[in-house]
Write a protein that holds these residues in place. Structure first.
Motif, PDB file in Angstrom:
ATOM      1  N   GLU A 106      14.554  44.962  14.663  1.00 46.31           N
ATOM      2  CA  GLU A 106      14.738  44.858  15.884  1.00 46.31           C
ATOM      3  C   GLU A 106      14.202  43.584  16.361  1.00 46.31           C
ATOM      4  O   GLU A 106      14.949  42.772  16.930  1.00 46.31           O
ATOM      5  N   GLY A 120      20.166  50.716  15.592  1.00 49.92           N
ATOM      6  CA  GLY A 120      20.500  49.809  16.324  1.00 49.92           C
ATOM      7  C   GLY A 120      21.963  49.396  15.835  1.00 49.92           C
ATOM      8  O   GLY A 120      21.923  48.791  14.694  1.00 49.92           O
ATOM      9  N   VAL A 138      24.558  46.683  15.745  1.00 45.80           N
ATOM     10  CA  VAL A 138      24.397  45.364  16.276  1.00 45.80           C
ATOM     11  C   VAL A 138      25.728  44.969  16.659  1.00 45.80           C
ATOM     12  O   VAL A 138      26.397  44.751  15.760  1.00 45.80           O
ATOM     13  N   SER A 142      22.020  41.142  19.304  1.00 44.86           N
ATOM     14  CA  SER A 142      20.731  40.819  18.703  1.00 44.86           C
ATOM     15  C   SER A 142      20.140  39.587  19.472  1.00 44.86           C
ATOM     16  O   SER A 142      20.776  38.579  19.843  1.00 44.86           O
ATOM     17  N   PHE A 150      20.012  47.630  13.060  1.00 44.33           N
ATOM     18  CA  PHE A 150      18.539  47.456  13.464  1.00 44.33           C
ATOM     19  C   PHE A 150      17.792  48.598  13.502  1.00 44.33           C
ATOM     20  O   PHE A 150      18.182  49.750  13.657  1.00 44.33           O
TER      21      PHE A 150
END
Ligand SMILES: [Zn+2]
Length: 406
Positions: A180, A193, A195, A342, A361
């Motif tokens: 990340e 994550g 994204v 991001s 991420f």
């Protein structure tokens, strides 16, 4: 993890971390290691004219590959995960398919793109920009580094001036696994994550010119102080971002004063302003506000000013079906997920212009990156790589039952 640690030996810094500036000997050594892994896995390796490397595993059908990848260059004092993780996780996917004799309908490709960091040569994400056709080959080859070297010469010197044409290759879809590089996942204890896109970026360099003068004898009202101007820009950047709210961020990272002496009113100042937002209209608004502020402030202080755009990228939304796929695959593995933009630029945002794209991420401890102390736990890396594997299996039309197991 073994491969990550092995790659980290190329351009290793004493005490940890990596320095593999684009097209340096260290970058060359890192590339050689990754290419040797690609060949050991039986992949067909193609190098293009700006040094992007694409390694392909054939599918049952010809046609564009399902691609993954990232970069192997680093900043001057970088960590061992930024970029390297995405490339080596892609190779791990291939190795897993090989180990289990999994055939896919579409070819699978693992790529690493040249000069992602943009530290030695600008622009950053140069390789993926050329790959996607937004930067021309001659422009890239003629880029001059901070050390006076020419990109094309350095590329040739380390043996990566390939002959494949750039900007002609079709890609079926693209995924990039990356750390990340921010604190969101780590601080909330989330595994993956998802994204949704990359925020837009605007880099401007302001040059202010006043009058150098004696710090003791020049009355305050008679000053044309470039140092004061630089400070005003810095505090306005903060004020503006707070006022605008949303996802607006603003940073003054460089203030260069001349003559930079304790008892002299600064004659000139060079100030860089980094503005980012996920909303392009808001980003444009921030640029306008900043320009108007500088104009007014400089007029009042009696400073001459000029501006130069160093970089400008519009926000890039990723393809919603790809984003949904990442989320579904992460949840399928029992990972917790969080949808997010991001904050940093990535090769994936360039690939998004030519094919459906998304990013995965994994957490960065304390949000630290571009730093030798960059760290992601092995179990978090495994979770991210499994999401990449599952997504690539689906995108490439693999025999889905083969890898079902405990
Ligand atoms: Zn990176």
């Amino acid at each position: 993890m073994e491969n990550l640690n092995e790659l980290a030996k190329r351009g290793a810094l004493e005490g940890g971390g990596n320095r593999r500036l684009a097209m340096s000997d260290e970058d060359g050594a890192g590339r050689d290691y990754v290419v040797s892994r690609m060949k050991a896995l039986g992949l067909k390796v193609v190098i293009d004219r700006v040094g992007n490397v694409v390694a392909t595993r054939p599918g049952r059908m010809d046609g564009p590959p399902v691609m993954t990848g990232s970069h192997v260059d680093t900043v001057g004092t970088g960590g061992i995960y930024d970029g390297a993780l995405g490339v080596l996780a892609g190779l791990e996917v291939v190795e897993t398919l090989n180990d289990h004799d999994v055939a896919t309908d579409h070819p699978i490709a693992v790529a690493f793109f040249s000069n992602e960091e943009g530290v030695r040569f600008t622009p950053d994400m140069m390789g993926s920009q050329v790959f996607a056709g937004t930067v021309g080959v001659p422009e890239a080859l003629d880029a001059i580094g901070f050390d006076g070297t020419r990109y094309g010469d350095e590329l040739e010197r380390i043996g990566y001036a390939g002959d494949a044409e750039c900007g002609v290759r079709e890609v079926r879809s693209f995924l990039e696994l990356h750390i990340e590089q921010g604190p969101v996942l780590d601080s909330s204890g989330i595994d993956i994550g998802v994204v949704e896109g990359v925020q837009g970026l605007s880099w401007t360099e302001w040059s202010l010119e006043g009058v150098a003068n004696h710090a003791g004898t020049t009355p305050m009202e008679a000053r044309h102080d470039a140092g004061y101007g630089a400070a005003e820009i810095t505090s306005f950047a903060r004020r503006m971002a707070r006022e605008m709210g949303g996802r607006q961020v603003a940073t003054v990272g460089v203030i260069d004063l001349h003559p930079n002496l304790i008892n002299v009113v600064a004659e000139t100042a060079r100030v860089t302003v980094d503005l980012r937002n996920t909303d392009d209209l808001a980003l444009a608004d921030a640029e306008t506000r900043m320009t108007e502020f500088v104009k007014e402030m400089a007029t009042e202080e009696g400073l001459k000013y000029s501006r130069r755009t160093l970089a400008r990228f519009a926000p890039v939304p990723f393809a919603p079906p790809m984003v949904d796929l990442i989320e579904a695959k992460a949840r399928g593995r029992g990972s917790s997920t969080h949808r997010m933009p991001s904050g940093a630029g990535h090769d994936a945002q360039m690939l998004a212009a030519i094919c459906p794209t998304a990013m995965i991420f994994v957490p960065s401890r304390d949000g630290i990156s571009h730093n030798v102390n960059e760290f992601t736990e092995p179990r978090q890396i495994e979770a991210g790589a499994n999401v990449l594997l599952d997504a690539m299996l689906e995108l490439s039309g693999a025999d889905s039952t083969v890898l079902d197991g405990p």
